[in-house]
Write a protein that holds these residues in place. Structure first.
Motif, mmCIF file in Angstrom:
data_model
loop_
_atom_site.group_PDB
_atom_site.id
_atom_site.type_symbol
_atom_site.label_atom_id
_atom_site.label_comp_id
_atom_site.label_asym_id
_atom_site.label_seq_id
_atom_site.Cartn_x
_atom_site.Cartn_y
_atom_site.Cartn_z
ATOM 1 N N SER A 66 0.906 -1.104 -0.132
ATOM 2 C CA SER A 66 0.021 -0.134 0.087
ATOM 3 C C SER A 66 0.892 1.175 -0.077
ATOM 4 O O SER A 66 1.890 1.347 0.695
ATOM 5 C CB SER A 66 -0.919 0.050 1.057
ATOM 6 O OG SER A 66 -1.916 1.050 1.139
ATOM 7 N N ILE A 67 0.524 2.225 -0.863
ATOM 8 C CA ILE A 67 1.298 3.425 -0.819
ATOM 9 C C ILE A 67 0.269 4.506 -1.155
ATOM 10 O O ILE A 67 -0.875 4.534 -1.455
ATOM 11 C CB ILE A 67 2.463 3.426 -2.051
ATOM 12 C CG1 ILE A 67 1.684 3.533 -3.393
ATOM 13 C CG2 ILE A 67 3.284 2.390 -1.830
ATOM 14 C CD1 ILE A 67 2.565 3.878 -4.442
ATOM 15 N N ILE A 68 0.887 5.832 -0.813
ATOM 16 C CA ILE A 68 0.008 7.153 -1.000
ATOM 17 C C ILE A 68 0.844 7.590 -2.512
ATOM 18 O O ILE A 68 1.956 7.966 -2.606
ATOM 19 C CB ILE A 68 -0.203 8.160 -0.023
ATOM 20 C CG1 ILE A 68 -0.754 7.485 1.260
ATOM 21 C CG2 ILE A 68 -0.324 9.421 -0.615
ATOM 22 C CD1 ILE A 68 -0.691 8.558 2.147
ATOM 23 N N VAL A 69 0.062 7.677 -3.457
ATOM 24 C CA VAL A 69 0.657 8.301 -4.776
ATOM 25 C C VAL A 69 0.841 9.783 -4.419
ATOM 26 O O VAL A 69 -0.076 10.244 -4.461
ATOM 27 C CB VAL A 69 -0.536 7.931 -5.948
ATOM 28 C CG1 VAL A 69 0.290 8.475 -7.301
ATOM 29 C CG2 VAL A 69 -0.582 6.533 -6.083
ATOM 30 N N THR A 70 2.171 10.284 -4.823
ATOM 31 C CA THR A 70 2.459 11.412 -4.726
ATOM 32 C C THR A 70 3.705 11.793 -5.595
ATOM 33 O O THR A 70 3.991 11.128 -6.311
ATOM 34 C CB THR A 70 2.852 11.840 -3.284
ATOM 35 O OG1 THR A 70 3.292 13.201 -3.092
ATOM 36 C CG2 THR A 70 4.134 11.112 -2.784
ATOM 37 N N SER A 71 3.764 12.978 -5.746
ATOM 38 C CA SER A 71 4.962 13.628 -6.598
ATOM 39 C C SER A 71 6.271 13.963 -5.668
ATOM 40 O O SER A 71 6.199 14.451 -4.453
ATOM 41 C CB SER A 71 4.579 14.769 -7.174
ATOM 42 O OG SER A 71 5.472 15.420 -7.971
ATOM 43 N N LYS A 72 7.587 13.654 -6.289
ATOM 44 C CA LYS A 72 8.670 14.061 -5.673
ATOM 45 C C LYS A 72 8.906 15.519 -5.745
ATOM 46 O O LYS A 72 9.762 16.065 -5.070
ATOM 47 C CB LYS A 72 9.721 13.141 -6.296
ATOM 48 C CG LYS A 72 9.749 11.752 -5.835
ATOM 49 C CD LYS A 72 10.837 11.005 -6.742
ATOM 50 C CE LYS A 72 12.117 11.245 -6.340
ATOM 51 N NZ LYS A 72 13.215 10.614 -7.011
ATOM 52 N N VAL A 73 8.465 16.307 -6.703
ATOM 53 C CA VAL A 73 8.550 17.472 -7.103
ATOM 54 C C VAL A 73 7.296 18.255 -7.176
ATOM 55 O O VAL A 73 6.348 17.782 -7.246
ATOM 56 C CB VAL A 73 9.472 17.446 -8.355
ATOM 57 C CG1 VAL A 73 10.923 16.892 -8.347
ATOM 58 C CG2 VAL A 73 8.441 17.041 -9.679
ATOM 59 N N ALA A 74 7.415 19.595 -7.062
ATOM 60 C CA ALA A 74 6.423 20.851 -7.217
ATOM 61 C C ALA A 74 6.272 21.010 -8.661
ATOM 62 O O ALA A 74 7.254 21.418 -9.394
ATOM 63 C CB ALA A 74 6.569 21.843 -6.201
ATOM 64 N N THR A 109 -4.422 6.748 -3.748
ATOM 65 C CA THR A 109 -3.619 5.701 -3.063
ATOM 66 C C THR A 109 -3.617 4.405 -4.112
ATOM 67 O O THR A 109 -4.435 4.306 -4.942
ATOM 68 C CB THR A 109 -4.493 5.239 -1.894
ATOM 69 O OG1 THR A 109 -5.757 4.989 -2.154
ATOM 70 C CG2 THR A 109 -4.633 6.291 -0.951
ATOM 71 N N LEU A 110 -2.579 3.509 -3.662
ATOM 72 C CA LEU A 110 -2.625 2.332 -4.589
ATOM 73 C C LEU A 110 -2.384 1.155 -3.478
ATOM 74 O O LEU A 110 -1.625 1.293 -2.905
ATOM 75 C CB LEU A 110 -1.339 2.461 -5.395
ATOM 76 C CG LEU A 110 -1.135 1.229 -6.310
ATOM 77 C CD1 LEU A 110 -2.240 0.790 -7.269
ATOM 78 C CD2 LEU A 110 0.091 1.390 -6.953
ATOM 79 N N ASP A 111 -3.347 0.245 -3.646
ATOM 80 C CA ASP A 111 -3.375 -1.008 -2.764
ATOM 81 C C ASP A 111 -3.289 -2.333 -3.582
ATOM 82 O O ASP A 111 -4.081 -2.528 -4.383
ATOM 83 C CB ASP A 111 -4.565 -0.906 -1.791
ATOM 84 C CG ASP A 111 -4.704 0.431 -0.893
ATOM 85 O OD1 ASP A 111 -3.374 0.590 -0.474
ATOM 86 O OD2 ASP A 111 -5.744 0.818 -0.637
ATOM 87 N N ASP A 112 -2.328 -2.766 -3.339
ATOM 88 C CA ASP A 112 -2.301 -4.667 -3.880
ATOM 89 C C ASP A 112 -3.261 -5.342 -2.800
ATOM 90 O O ASP A 112 -2.851 -5.731 -1.884
ATOM 91 C CB ASP A 112 -1.106 -4.926 -4.017
ATOM 92 C CG ASP A 112 -0.884 -6.469 -4.579
ATOM 93 O OD1 ASP A 112 -1.939 -6.951 -4.717
ATOM 94 O OD2 ASP A 112 0.225 -7.075 -4.364
ATOM 95 N N VAL A 113 -4.454 -5.458 -3.200
ATOM 96 C CA VAL A 113 -5.364 -6.294 -2.520
ATOM 97 C C VAL A 113 -5.659 -7.661 -3.021
ATOM 98 O O VAL A 113 -6.723 -8.436 -2.789
ATOM 99 C CB VAL A 113 -6.718 -5.592 -2.674
ATOM 100 C CG1 VAL A 113 -6.602 -4.306 -1.674
ATOM 101 C CG2 VAL A 113 -7.313 -5.281 -4.067
ATOM 102 N N SER A 114 -4.790 -8.224 -3.854
ATOM 103 C CA SER A 114 -4.920 -9.681 -4.361
ATOM 104 C C SER A 114 -4.614 -10.576 -3.425
ATOM 105 O O SER A 114 -4.996 -11.815 -3.380
ATOM 106 C CB SER A 114 -3.861 -9.729 -5.395
ATOM 107 O OG SER A 114 -2.449 -9.683 -5.156
ATOM 108 N N LYS A 115 -3.995 -9.949 -2.379
ATOM 109 C CA LYS A 115 -3.564 -10.626 -1.071
ATOM 110 C C LYS A 115 -3.947 -9.745 0.084
ATOM 111 O O LYS A 115 -3.608 -8.481 0.034
ATOM 112 C CB LYS A 115 -2.410 -11.353 -0.984
ATOM 113 C CG LYS A 115 -2.198 -12.542 -2.044
ATOM 114 C CD LYS A 115 -0.838 -13.143 -1.695
ATOM 115 C CE LYS A 115 0.277 -12.244 -2.210
ATOM 116 N NZ LYS A 115 1.778 -12.801 -2.146
#
Length: 360
Positions: free
Chosen positions: A62-70, A186-192
């Motif tokens: 699980s992650i929060i999709v975000t940017s490294k730069v402005a 957000t991105l979640d791997d819910v296959s498991k």
């Protein structure tokens, strides 16, 4: 007066005759009234020792999709709740300046390489000192690093999925300025699903990776989700005196979502045992007995030793053998030595009997 005396005599004779034959009639009635009882044969069935707990489901990754730069958002390539593959481009940020920097760095690198080719022959003929060639080689190495740096800055404007999974709700729009750490989605791997739950410390010796778990969720009351224990926390919580256990369950149809509260059964042990319904047990002080019907349909009282108790069932560790007929209904109507009519219980044998202990 004579009539009264005669009447009294007749009544006395009648009463004497009635009471003389009453015991015989009662015995005849008792002999005919053979009680009906329901019996069940003692059989070996699977039994499980398990612990109940409450757990919380988590995405396998699980992650929060975000940017490294402005930067300004140029393009969004996903919809809310969409399933994406690893490497899929999710968001494109404005990158014109970075493309130009990459082009400049590549031009400088190409020019330095051409210059190096020109002076190699001169260095060989001793026309130019080797020091000049080394200086140019260092310049080429620096320019290559600048190209890599420019490309990295360009790639930072392309946000990709680091693993396959399901996206959450989109939080930005095209044209908006995103900053480092700002949530895009957000991105979640819910296959498991990872399921974390607490188990009292007294069970630590029995906790090992590979133990089976069964879980149920309020959203799916008729389904049982099965998984395997993968890890046990290295610390016991000093407040609850419990340890966190983590299990992983397949979720190929994506029914389970992260954050779900689930009721968990950790199966500590599975084995075969002699089982009877608790209704068959007759407690007398500190001992336990059952009524067994023998081959002559006579009732015998047998002392037994009990093992695990569970919902309506009890394990018999000593005193009975497989195949014995034990009375489970009608116990109050009979005594040891009575003759009975037996009726076999229906649905006595179950596929599995569970012994449960609730965690603290």
């Amino acid at each position: 007066m004579k009539k009264i005396i005669l009447l009294i005599a007749i009544v006395s004779i009648a009463l004497f005759g009635y009471f003389s034959f009453l015991p015989e009639k009662a015995q005849i009635q008792r002999a005919r009234a053979i009680p009906n009882v329901v019996v069940a044969k003692v059989e070996v069935m699977p039994i499980r020792d398990e612990v109940e707990a409450l757990g919380t489901g988590k995405a396998y990754e699980s992650i929060i999709v975000t940017s490294k730069v402005a930067e300004i958002v140029n393009q969004i390539n996903f919809d809310d709740g969409e399933l994406v593959e690893k490497g899929a481009v999710l968001v494109m940020l404005r990158n014109d300046e970075q493309k130009a920097k990459v082009a400049v760095a590549e031009v400088k690198l190409a020019e330095n390489l051409r210059e190096l080719d020109r002076i190699r022959a001169l260095v060989t003929s001793k026309t130019i000192a080797e020091l000049e060639r080394d200086r140019l080689q260092s310049l080429i190495d620096t320019t290559r690093a600048e190209v890599e740096q420019a490309n990295a800055a360009l790639h930072d404007r392309i946000i990709k999925a680091p693993f396959s999974g399901r996206l959450g709700l989109r939080q930005v729009s095209v044209g908006s300025l995103v900053t480092p750490g700002e949530q895009i989605s957000t991105l979640d791997d819910v296959s498991k699903i990872k399921l974390d739950f607490s188990v009292p410390e007294r069970f630590i010796q029995e906790l090992k990776p590979g133990k089976l778990v069964e879980a149920s969720a309020v959203a799916y009351p008729d389904r049982v989700f099965k998984g395997v224990v993968t890890s046990i926390d290295s610390r016991v919580n000093p407040d609850t005196r419990a340890v966190i256990v983590r299990a992983v369950m397949p979720n190929s149809d994506f029914s389970l979502l992260p954050g779900m509260l689930m009721k968990v059964k950790l199966i500590k042990q599975s084995r075969e045992a002699l089982l009877l319904p608790e209704a068959a047990i007759i407690p007398i002080q500190n001992n336990h007995f059952v009524y067994v019907v023998n081959a002559d349909n006579k009732v015998e009282q047998v002392k037994v030793t009990l093992g695990i108790r569970t919902r309506g069932w009890v394990e018999i560790t000593n005193g009975l053998e497989v195949g014995k007929q034990v009375i489970i209904r009608g116990i109050l109507k009979v005594r040891p030595g009575d003759e009975v009519k037996v009726q076999q219980a229906e649905n006595f044998k179950f596929a599995q009997v569970e012994g449960t202990e609730k965690s603290a």
